[in-house]
Design an enzyme around this catalytic site. Structure first.
Site, PDB file in Angstrom:
ATOM      1  N   SER A 119       0.811  -1.220   0.000  1.00  0.00           N
ATOM      2  CA  SER A 119       0.000   0.000   0.000  1.00  0.00           C
ATOM      3  C   SER A 119       0.840   1.263   0.000  1.00  0.00           C
ATOM      4  O   SER A 119       0.310   2.361  -0.117  1.00  0.00           O
ATOM      5  CB  SER A 119      -0.925   0.011   1.226  1.00  0.00           C
ATOM      6  OG  SER A 119      -0.157  -0.088   2.407  1.00  0.00           O
ATOM      7  N   HIS A 140      -2.204  -2.655  -6.110  1.00  0.00           N
ATOM      8  CA  HIS A 140      -2.724  -2.274  -4.790  1.00  0.00           C
ATOM      9  C   HIS A 140      -4.249  -2.335  -4.792  1.00  0.00           C
ATOM     10  O   HIS A 140      -4.919  -1.434  -5.285  1.00  0.00           O
ATOM     11  CB  HIS A 140      -2.219  -0.869  -4.418  1.00  0.00           C
ATOM     12  CG  HIS A 140      -2.704  -0.413  -3.074  1.00  0.00           C
ATOM     13  ND1 HIS A 140      -2.915   0.904  -2.764  1.00  0.00           N
ATOM     14  CD2 HIS A 140      -3.027  -1.118  -1.945  1.00  0.00           C
ATOM     15  CE1 HIS A 140      -3.346   0.999  -1.515  1.00  0.00           C
ATOM     16  NE2 HIS A 140      -3.427  -0.216  -1.007  1.00  0.00           N
ATOM     17  N   GLU A 152      -4.928   0.212  -7.800  1.00  0.00           N
ATOM     18  CA  GLU A 152      -3.818   1.068  -8.236  1.00  0.00           C
ATOM     19  C   GLU A 152      -2.754   0.153  -8.850  1.00  0.00           C
ATOM     20  O   GLU A 152      -2.296  -0.783  -8.198  1.00  0.00           O
ATOM     21  CB  GLU A 152      -3.203   1.824  -7.060  1.00  0.00           C
ATOM     22  CG  GLU A 152      -4.022   2.980  -6.551  1.00  0.00           C
ATOM     23  CD  GLU A 152      -3.308   3.736  -5.424  1.00  0.00           C
ATOM     24  OE1 GLU A 152      -3.225   4.964  -5.508  1.00  0.00           O
ATOM     25  OE2 GLU A 152      -2.859   3.094  -4.455  1.00  0.00           O
ATOM     26  N   ASN A 190      -2.999   6.333  -0.468  1.00  0.00           N
ATOM     27  CA  ASN A 190      -2.531   6.542   0.908  1.00  0.00           C
ATOM     28  C   ASN A 190      -1.788   7.854   1.104  1.00  0.00           C
ATOM     29  O   ASN A 190      -1.707   8.353   2.221  1.00  0.00           O
ATOM     30  CB  ASN A 190      -1.685   5.354   1.365  1.00  0.00           C
ATOM     31  CG  ASN A 190      -2.568   4.187   1.778  1.00  0.00           C
ATOM     32  OD1 ASN A 190      -3.615   4.382   2.386  1.00  0.00           O
ATOM     33  ND2 ASN A 190      -2.174   2.984   1.427  1.00  0.00           N
TER      34      ASN A 190
END
Length: 283
Positions: A119, A140, A152, A190
């Site tokens: 992540s 991800h 992702e 993130n």
């Protein structure tokens, strides 16, 4: 060569979810973990998820059994010798991931793509421990994997365009939405989400408002389905802290400094829903 056989490393919440969606899309899936206890827990979670789909009449009982039959549990990394794609979903720790990818590089066939569900960690650094950096990529997935549409896709410095295209096509076959992202700390999701959560924790730490009030403001005022402190509890406060530390180190910018309250909760073992206590109590 197309992807037919997938190996997923890690039967936790993310890995079992990835195995489930791959099996639902018709791929032959090997689900790997360190021992049978972890595998049985992961398979149990998949079975419960699929049973809910049966009860909602989204799939039939026969389809559920077909999906489960597509998943083969295995405790040996040597099973990677038959894989076209390996998706690593182990703990978010660079040294552990490097160790896994070094071994996979020796075991997996030459054509196999090695993907990581990290992540926040750099794909380029993970790829550098292999002799096939062109075939290493980030995939991800979002939690919970069977529900969330986004994946992702992160190219490392050496990732080949053909590998990206193959993973993009597979992501679409999983009925997910692929988004191309460059290899920066935290990627997009993130890098934006975690500082928001960290700022919510600072808001609590500084006594601006209670946890309930902070979450209510973000739900009703910003139309978020879940407040940031509740979300942090669901993600795991240890995971939140780890990602904030990666952002802080990767960018060298104090705007990513983890809140002292986040560190205190992690040291206390208050990691959120999984331990029964975080910003809220789940006893």
């Amino acid at each position: 060569m197309g992807i037919k056989k997938v190996m997923v490393i890690g039967a936790g919440q993310m890995g079992s979810g990835i195995a489930q969606v791959c099996a639902m899309a018709g791929y032959s899936v090997t689900l790997n973990d360190l021992n049978e206890e972890f595998l049985n827990k992961g398979l149990g979670a998949i079975g419960k998820n699929l049973q809910r789909q049966v009860e909602k009449e989204r799939i039939s009982a026969a389809e559920k059994e077909e999906i489960l039959a597509n998943i083969i549990p295995n405790v040996e990394l040597s099973a990677a010798e038959n894989a076209d794609l390996v998706i690593e979903a182990a703990v978010e720790n660079m040294e552990i991931k490097k160790s896994i990818f070094t071994k996979l590089d020796e075991i997996a066939p030459e054509h196999a793509i090695l993907a990581t569900n990290t992540s926040s960690l750099p794909i380029t650094e993970i790829a550098a421990v292999t002799k096939r950096p062109g075939k290493v990529i980030g995939m991800h997935f979002m939690n919970p994997v069977p529900v969330m549409k986004l994946v992702e896709i992160i190219k490392g410095l050496a990732t080949e365009d053909e590998v990206y295209k193959e993973i993009e096509e597979m992501t679409l076959a999983l009925k997910k939405v692929p988004v191309e992202v460059e290899d920066f700390p935290g990627f997009v999701s993130n890098r934006i989400l975690m500082p928001m959560i960290n700022e919510a924790i600072y808001t609590l730490y500084e006594g601006v408002a209670s946890a309930e009030a902070i979450d209510e403001v973000m739900k009703l005022g910003m139309n978020h389905p879940m407040g940031p402190l509740t979300l942090a509890d669901f993600i795991g406060l240890d995971t939140c802290l780890s990602i904030m530390e990666i952002l802080h180190e990767g960018f060298g910018d104090d705007k990513y400094r983890p809140c002292p309250l986040l560190r205190k909760y992690v040291k206390a073992g208050w990691l959120g829903k999984k331990t029964g206590r975080g910003f809220y109590s789940y006893e």
